[in-house]
Motif scaffolding. Structure first.
Motif, PDB file in Angstrom:
ATOM      1  N   ARG A  17      45.099  17.149  25.004  1.00 37.22           N
ATOM      2  CA  ARG A  17      45.122  16.933  23.650  1.00 37.22           C
ATOM      3  C   ARG A  17      46.038  15.683  23.040  1.00 37.22           C
ATOM      4  N   ARG A  18      46.895  15.326  24.103  1.00 41.09           N
ATOM      5  CA  ARG A  18      47.617  14.063  23.942  1.00 41.09           C
ATOM      6  C   ARG A  18      46.833  12.958  23.821  1.00 41.09           C
ATOM      7  N   ASP A  19      45.851  12.885  24.869  1.00 42.64           N
ATOM      8  CA  ASP A  19      45.319  11.632  25.058  1.00 42.64           C
ATOM      9  C   ASP A  19      43.842  11.890  24.405  1.00 42.64           C
ATOM     10  N   ASN A  20      43.201  12.600  24.113  1.00 41.51           N
ATOM     11  CA  ASN A  20      41.989  12.705  23.231  1.00 41.51           C
ATOM     12  C   ASN A  20      42.268  13.926  22.169  1.00 41.51           C
ATOM     13  N   PRO A  21      42.931  13.453  21.102  1.00 44.36           N
ATOM     14  CA  PRO A  21      43.187  14.250  20.015  1.00 44.36           C
ATOM     15  C   PRO A  21      42.134  15.059  19.305  1.00 44.36           C
ATOM     16  N   ILE A  22      42.451  16.124  19.106  1.00 39.77           N
ATOM     17  CA  ILE A  22      41.324  17.085  18.401  1.00 39.77           C
ATOM     18  C   ILE A  22      42.178  17.653  17.174  1.00 39.77           C
ATOM     19  N   ASP A  23      41.487  18.442  16.389  1.00 37.31           N
ATOM     20  CA  ASP A  23      42.093  19.010  15.220  1.00 37.31           C
ATOM     21  C   ASP A  23      42.831  20.294  15.507  1.00 37.31           C
ATOM     22  N   ILE A  29      50.964  17.609  16.163  1.00 37.38           N
ATOM     23  CA  ILE A  29      52.244  17.352  16.353  1.00 37.38           C
ATOM     24  C   ILE A  29      52.722  16.194  17.278  1.00 37.38           C
ATOM     25  N   MET A  30      51.559  15.869  18.197  1.00 36.21           N
ATOM     26  CA  MET A  30      51.864  14.767  19.256  1.00 36.21           C
ATOM     27  C   MET A  30      51.506  13.406  18.715  1.00 36.21           C
ATOM     28  N   LYS A  31      50.488  13.307  17.666  1.00 32.35           N
ATOM     29  CA  LYS A  31      49.943  12.085  17.123  1.00 32.35           C
ATOM     30  C   LYS A  31      51.046  11.816  15.927  1.00 32.35           C
ATOM     31  N   ASP A  32      51.954  12.245  15.534  1.00 33.48           N
ATOM     32  CA  ASP A  32      52.436  11.942  14.309  1.00 33.48           C
ATOM     33  C   ASP A  32      53.464  10.601  14.889  1.00 33.48           C
ATOM     34  N   SER A  34      56.136   8.261  16.661  1.00 33.52           N
ATOM     35  CA  SER A  34      56.721   8.594  17.669  1.00 33.52           C
ATOM     36  C   SER A  34      57.982   9.468  17.371  1.00 33.52           C
ATOM     37  N   LYS A  35      58.883   8.868  16.424  1.00 33.95           N
ATOM     38  CA  LYS A  35      60.173   9.645  16.271  1.00 33.95           C
ATOM     39  C   LYS A  35      59.866  10.864  15.533  1.00 33.95           C
ATOM     40  N   LYS A  36      58.992  11.106  14.592  1.00 33.68           N
ATOM     41  CA  LYS A  36      58.874  12.413  13.856  1.00 33.68           C
ATOM     42  C   LYS A  36      58.109  13.376  14.908  1.00 33.68           C
ATOM     43  N   ALA A  37      57.303  12.985  15.771  1.00 35.96           N
ATOM     44  CA  ALA A  37      56.703  13.856  16.433  1.00 35.96           C
ATOM     45  C   ALA A  37      57.696  14.520  17.516  1.00 35.96           C
ATOM     46  N   GLU A  38      58.465  13.622  18.013  1.00 34.20           N
ATOM     47  CA  GLU A  38      59.468  14.241  19.071  1.00 34.20           C
ATOM     48  C   GLU A  38      60.608  15.189  18.259  1.00 34.20           C
ATOM     49  N   ASP A  39      61.004  14.856  17.076  1.00 37.82           N
ATOM     50  CA  ASP A  39      61.736  15.490  16.402  1.00 37.82           C
ATOM     51  C   ASP A  39      61.219  16.814  15.776  1.00 37.82           C
ATOM     52  N   LYS A  40      59.974  17.037  15.664  1.00 36.72           N
ATOM     53  CA  LYS A  40      59.123  18.241  15.330  1.00 36.72           C
ATOM     54  C   LYS A  40      59.140  19.207  16.712  1.00 36.72           C
ATOM     55  N   ILE A  41      58.887  18.462  17.560  1.00 35.86           N
ATOM     56  CA  ILE A  41      58.754  19.218  18.879  1.00 35.86           C
ATOM     57  C   ILE A  41      60.289  19.797  19.185  1.00 35.86           C
ATOM     58  N   LEU A  42      61.145  18.971  19.166  1.00 31.12           N
ATOM     59  CA  LEU A  42      62.548  19.464  19.400  1.00 31.12           C
ATOM     60  C   LEU A  42      63.019  20.660  18.429  1.00 31.12           C
ATOM     61  N   GLU A  43      62.590  20.314  17.256  1.00 26.36           N
ATOM     62  CA  GLU A  43      62.998  21.411  16.257  1.00 26.36           C
ATOM     63  C   GLU A  43      62.527  22.621  16.667  1.00 26.36           C
ATOM     64  N   LYS A  44      61.067  22.594  17.114  1.00 31.08           N
ATOM     65  CA  LYS A  44      60.390  23.844  17.565  1.00 31.08           C
ATOM     66  C   LYS A  44      61.097  24.476  18.868  1.00 31.08           C
ATOM     67  N   ILE A  45      61.620  23.748  19.680  1.00 34.63           N
ATOM     68  CA  ILE A  45      62.201  24.255  20.865  1.00 34.63           C
ATOM     69  C   ILE A  45      63.568  24.804  20.687  1.00 34.63           C
ATOM     70  N   GLY A  46      64.302  24.215  19.552  1.00 37.99           N
ATOM     71  CA  GLY A  46      65.469  24.974  19.087  1.00 37.99           C
ATOM     72  C   GLY A  46      65.292  26.371  18.408  1.00 37.99           C
ATOM     73  N   GLU A  47      64.264  26.345  17.600  1.00 31.75           N
ATOM     74  CA  GLU A  47      63.760  27.637  16.876  1.00 31.75           C
ATOM     75  C   GLU A  47      63.358  28.501  17.999  1.00 31.75           C
ATOM     76  N   GLU A  48      62.471  28.095  18.801  1.00 36.07           N
ATOM     77  CA  GLU A  48      62.031  29.255  19.891  1.00 36.07           C
ATOM     78  C   GLU A  48      63.390  29.557  20.848  1.00 36.07           C
ATOM     79  N   ALA A  49      64.081  28.811  21.232  1.00 36.12           N
ATOM     80  CA  ALA A  49      65.560  29.186  21.894  1.00 36.12           C
ATOM     81  C   ALA A  49      66.137  30.192  21.262  1.00 36.12           C
ATOM     82  N   ALA A  50      66.217  30.252  19.747  1.00 32.23           N
ATOM     83  CA  ALA A  50      67.084  30.924  18.954  1.00 32.23           C
ATOM     84  C   ALA A  50      66.367  32.279  18.823  1.00 32.23           C
ATOM     85  N   GLU A  51      65.008  32.297  18.836  1.00 28.80           N
ATOM     86  CA  GLU A  51      64.214  33.626  19.050  1.00 28.80           C
ATOM     87  C   GLU A  51      64.321  34.146  20.108  1.00 28.80           C
ATOM     88  N   VAL A  52      64.294  33.655  21.367  1.00 33.90           N
ATOM     89  CA  VAL A  52      64.538  34.314  22.508  1.00 33.90           C
ATOM     90  C   VAL A  52      65.829  34.998  22.764  1.00 33.90           C
TER      91      VAL A  52
END
Length: 92
Positions: A17-23, A29-32, A34-52
């Motif tokens: 999905r990173r190398d051959n993006p589809i919808d 999230i990965m094709k955003d 560079s900085k915005k994509a990484e920030d979105k992923i990190l935000e999701k990790i923080g959110e998911e960690a809190a949910e755990v």
């Protein structure tokens, strides 16, 4: 997907999905930018960690929330170009 190979199979799908993006959520999230994509992923990790944490304290949905956290961690590793074998080697 077999239980023994599921992490590798998920990882390979994420790499595809990173190398051959589809919808899809992961491609988008990965094709955003560079900085915005990484920030979105990190935000999701923080959110998911809190949910755990909440799931553990409430004794409900712990497996589901843990899988979400693992998935988004794998997504970050793929986004950053980490080889899955490096992750496996770290466990040894």
């Amino acid at each position: 997907m077999t239980n023994e190979n599921i992490i590798r199979e998920v990882y390979e799908v994420l790499e595809s999905r990173r190398d051959n993006p589809i919808d899809s959520y992961t491609s988008n999230i990965m094709k955003d930018s560079s900085k915005k994509a990484e920030d979105k992923i990190l935000e999701k990790i923080g959110e998911e960690a809190a949910e755990v944490i909440i799931a553990s304290k409430n004794d409900e949905n712990l497996v589901h929330e843990s899988v979400d956290l693992i998935f988004h961690t794998l997504l970050l590793l793929v986004y950053k170009g980490v080889n899955l074998n490096d992750v496996y080697n770290e466990f040894e």
